[in-house]
Design an enzyme around this catalytic site. Sequence first.
Site, PDB file in Angstrom:
ATOM      1  N   HIS A  77     -18.516  -5.481   3.351  1.00 20.86           N
ATOM      2  CA  HIS A  77     -18.389  -4.307   2.493  1.00 20.86           C
ATOM      3  C   HIS A  77     -19.698  -3.915   1.826  1.00 20.86           C
ATOM      4  O   HIS A  77     -19.830  -2.795   1.332  1.00 20.86           O
ATOM      5  CB  HIS A  77     -17.334  -4.556   1.407  1.00 20.86           C
ATOM      6  CG  HIS A  77     -15.959  -4.710   1.958  1.00 20.86           C
ATOM      7  ND1 HIS A  77     -14.902  -5.187   1.210  1.00 20.86           N
ATOM      8  CD2 HIS A  77     -15.457  -4.456   3.191  1.00 20.86           C
ATOM      9  CE1 HIS A  77     -13.812  -5.225   1.959  1.00 20.86           C
ATOM     10  NE2 HIS A  77     -14.121  -4.783   3.159  1.00 20.86           N
ATOM     11  N   ASP A 117     -12.345   5.172  -3.854  1.00 22.45           N
ATOM     12  CA  ASP A 117     -12.911   3.842  -4.074  1.00 22.45           C
ATOM     13  C   ASP A 117     -13.776   3.760  -5.325  1.00 22.45           C
ATOM     14  O   ASP A 117     -14.217   2.663  -5.689  1.00 22.45           O
ATOM     15  CB  ASP A 117     -13.754   3.420  -2.864  1.00 22.45           C
ATOM     16  CG  ASP A 117     -12.904   3.022  -1.670  1.00 22.45           C
ATOM     17  OD1 ASP A 117     -11.802   2.484  -1.885  1.00 22.45           O
ATOM     18  OD2 ASP A 117     -13.344   3.253  -0.524  1.00 22.45           O
ATOM     19  N   ILE A 166      -3.845   0.379  -3.179  1.00 21.08           N
ATOM     20  CA  ILE A 166      -4.324  -1.009  -3.337  1.00 21.08           C
ATOM     21  C   ILE A 166      -5.784  -1.018  -2.934  1.00 21.08           C
ATOM     22  O   ILE A 166      -6.112  -0.979  -1.749  1.00 21.08           O
ATOM     23  CB  ILE A 166      -3.544  -2.025  -2.479  1.00 21.08           C
ATOM     24  CG1 ILE A 166      -2.105  -2.121  -2.926  1.00 21.08           C
ATOM     25  CG2 ILE A 166      -4.194  -3.407  -2.591  1.00 21.08           C
ATOM     26  CD1 ILE A 166      -1.290  -3.176  -2.178  1.00 21.08           C
ATOM     27  N   ASP A 167      -6.648  -1.030  -3.920  1.00 27.94           N
ATOM     28  CA  ASP A 167      -8.076  -1.157  -3.652  1.00 27.94           C
ATOM     29  C   ASP A 167      -8.395  -2.646  -3.579  1.00 27.94           C
ATOM     30  O   ASP A 167      -8.141  -3.383  -4.525  1.00 27.94           O
ATOM     31  CB  ASP A 167      -8.874  -0.494  -4.777  1.00 27.94           C
ATOM     32  CG  ASP A 167     -10.363  -0.536  -4.509  1.00 27.94           C
ATOM     33  OD1 ASP A 167     -10.760  -0.338  -3.351  1.00 27.94           O
ATOM     34  OD2 ASP A 167     -11.131  -0.781  -5.455  1.00 27.94           O
ATOM     35  N   ARG A 216     -23.704  -1.915  -4.917  1.00 25.75           N
ATOM     36  CA  ARG A 216     -22.918  -1.716  -3.696  1.00 25.75           C
ATOM     37  C   ARG A 216     -23.785  -0.979  -2.672  1.00 25.75           C
ATOM     38  O   ARG A 216     -24.171   0.178  -2.906  1.00 25.75           O
ATOM     39  CB  ARG A 216     -21.636  -0.935  -3.971  1.00 25.75           C
ATOM     40  CG  ARG A 216     -20.791  -0.682  -2.712  1.00 25.75           C
ATOM     41  CD  ARG A 216     -19.503   0.031  -3.048  1.00 25.75           C
ATOM     42  NE  ARG A 216     -18.789   0.473  -1.875  1.00 25.75           N
ATOM     43  CZ  ARG A 216     -17.889  -0.242  -1.201  1.00 25.75           C
ATOM     44  NH1 ARG A 216     -17.609  -1.469  -1.612  1.00 25.75           N
ATOM     45  NH2 ARG A 216     -17.264   0.248  -0.156  1.00 25.75           N
ATOM     46  N   ASP A 226      -6.245   5.177  -4.954  1.00 25.19           N
ATOM     47  CA  ASP A 226      -6.266   4.078  -3.995  1.00 25.19           C
ATOM     48  C   ASP A 226      -5.102   3.174  -4.371  1.00 25.19           C
ATOM     49  O   ASP A 226      -5.128   2.500  -5.400  1.00 25.19           O
ATOM     50  CB  ASP A 226      -7.579   3.301  -4.046  1.00 25.19           C
ATOM     51  CG  ASP A 226      -7.753   2.390  -2.834  1.00 25.19           C
ATOM     52  OD1 ASP A 226      -6.722   1.990  -2.249  1.00 25.19           O
ATOM     53  OD2 ASP A 226      -8.892   2.073  -2.473  1.00 25.19           O
ATOM     54  N   ASP A 282       0.838  -1.200   0.000  1.00 25.46           N
ATOM     55  CA  ASP A 282       0.000   0.000   0.000  1.00 25.46           C
ATOM     56  C   ASP A 282       0.874   1.253   0.000  1.00 25.46           C
ATOM     57  O   ASP A 282       0.704   2.160  -0.823  1.00 25.46           O
ATOM     58  CB  ASP A 282      -0.885   0.006   1.250  1.00 25.46           C
ATOM     59  CG  ASP A 282      -2.365  -0.038   0.945  1.00 25.46           C
ATOM     60  OD1 ASP A 282      -2.773   0.455  -0.118  1.00 25.46           O
ATOM     61  OD2 ASP A 282      -3.121  -0.563   1.768  1.00 25.46           O
ATOM     62  N   THR A 314      -7.680  -4.602  -0.326  1.00 26.48           N
ATOM     63  CA  THR A 314      -6.544  -5.157   0.412  1.00 26.48           C
ATOM     64  C   THR A 314      -6.808  -6.576   0.910  1.00 26.48           C
ATOM     65  O   THR A 314      -5.887  -7.385   0.988  1.00 26.48           O
ATOM     66  CB  THR A 314      -6.175  -4.256   1.607  1.00 26.48           C
ATOM     67  OG1 THR A 314      -7.347  -3.941   2.363  1.00 26.48           O
ATOM     68  CG2 THR A 314      -5.532  -2.975   1.133  1.00 26.48           C
ATOM     69  N   SER A 371     -12.596  -5.254  -4.948  1.00 23.90           N
ATOM     70  CA  SER A 371     -11.979  -4.074  -5.539  1.00 23.90           C
ATOM     71  C   SER A 371     -12.709  -3.511  -6.757  1.00 23.90           C
ATOM     72  O   SER A 371     -13.730  -4.030  -7.206  1.00 23.90           O
ATOM     73  CB  SER A 371     -10.516  -4.361  -5.923  1.00 23.90           C
ATOM     74  OG  SER A 371     -10.423  -4.990  -7.192  1.00 23.90           O
ATOM     75  N   GLU A 411      -5.135   7.398  -0.026  1.00 22.85           N
ATOM     76  CA  GLU A 411      -5.609   6.701   1.168  1.00 22.85           C
ATOM     77  C   GLU A 411      -4.624   6.722   2.325  1.00 22.85           C
ATOM     78  O   GLU A 411      -5.016   6.788   3.486  1.00 22.85           O
ATOM     79  CB  GLU A 411      -5.947   5.253   0.803  1.00 22.85           C
ATOM     80  CG  GLU A 411      -6.642   4.506   1.902  1.00 22.85           C
ATOM     81  CD  GLU A 411      -7.233   3.189   1.435  1.00 22.85           C
ATOM     82  OE1 GLU A 411      -8.073   2.648   2.170  1.00 22.85           O
ATOM     83  OE2 GLU A 411      -6.850   2.705   0.367  1.00 22.85           O
ATOM     84  N   LYS A 442     -14.164  -4.885 -10.402  1.00 22.34           N
ATOM     85  CA  LYS A 442     -15.559  -5.051 -10.843  1.00 22.34           C
ATOM     86  C   LYS A 442     -15.913  -4.027 -11.908  1.00 22.34           C
ATOM     87  O   LYS A 442     -16.592  -4.337 -12.889  1.00 22.34           O
ATOM     88  CB  LYS A 442     -16.505  -4.912  -9.650  1.00 22.34           C
ATOM     89  CG  LYS A 442     -16.424  -6.052  -8.640  1.00 22.34           C
ATOM     90  CD  LYS A 442     -17.446  -5.903  -7.538  1.00 22.34           C
ATOM     91  CE  LYS A 442     -17.101  -4.813  -6.557  1.00 22.34           C
ATOM     92  NZ  LYS A 442     -15.924  -5.106  -5.720  1.00 22.34           N
TER      93      LYS A 442
END
Length: 399
Positions: free
Chosen positions: A282, A335, A185-186, A323, A183, A95, A188, A306, A120, A309
């Site tokens: 999430h 995000d 690492i979207d 979501r 981000d 990250d 994690t 992440s 982030e 999608k």
Amino acid sequence: MAINCLRAIPKIPHSSNPKITSCSHSFSNSFLFSPNSKPKRFFSSIRASMSYEKELAAAKKAASVAARLCQKVQKALLQSDVHSKSDKSPVTVADYGSQALVSFVLERELPSESFSLVAEEDSGDLRIDSGRETLERITKLVNDTLANSDSYSDSNLTTEDVLRAIDNGKSEGGSCGRHWVLDPIDGTKGFLRGDQYAIALALLDEGKVVLGVLACPNLPLASISGDNQHSSHDKIGCLFFAKLGAGTYMQPLDGSSPLKVHVCATENPEDASLFESYEAAHSLHGLSSTIAKKLGVKAPPVRIDSQAKYGALSRGDGAIYLRFPHKGYREKIWDHAAGCIVVTEAGGVVIDAAGNPLDFSKGRYLDLETGIIVTNQKLMPSLLKAVKESLEEEKVSSL
């Protein structure tokens, strides 16, 4: 099972389609333009496609270099790499390293521009004594990645350089000027499991998303479905990129020629497949299931970590993404910013559960209604109706 509606089109310099819309356009505008607006939108689209070329090239470089670091770390992941965030989700040395690299590359490639990054991570945990060893490891990873790159092999960053690069991400964003949104690492948790994650980078100009890049190191180049998204036989590693008015493209992370992609064109909900977050923590899987049943979706959901999608949806692997975070959660702009333009430039629609476009101009958080829904223009009216009905039923049942 996901429906593969991928349409690959040879690369073209820009789009002449006046109906391409950005993440900032209203829901109604994505369906209908008045006849008098067409010439204006047409020439605006041409001008937009000629803008941000150097910024897009820099973003693609930055995300690709960061992806190489992440791939290396994931292969040799150790439990000691994991730190803790205030929101209790895991964070890895990748990250920090990814954010440092993206910051470094953008500043190197765009030296004449004022630099603002909304990201982030910050370096607070790395500046205390207990973080010193982690900082040294991050610095080594960053320098090893740069040494093995074609463009930055002469660069060697100190620990202070790395801390400064990470802390470039403290910008608050907003509606004035340009701001990069990252981000590093979207996904994690997906990263730690060896599943999907993304390096997600976007550019805001006066509060509007004007370009986005998604580097998805574990996403197959072939279409994904519930049966084959983890196949070891598929070539993996995708780079999606989009620029306002110019469409969305996908290419292998190794740099091969890009192909223009488009969202699935299915009109029948029974033929649609649905993406949702892998982790139940999430997103409300039960609510998504209710909406899918009301809409008539027959296929089971495809659950992926992440913003991969968004990338998969942009090339037509599925038709819908839902979501619905748990109550009290505030969506962060990093995000969704890159994923939003990747889908909208591919012909899709991204709105909140009230039918409003996502507004990235309010700072580090999205101020939105309940959840986020994504699909093609033909399915959106019936999907939005199903969402509103399901939310109303849930509200009544909770009384």
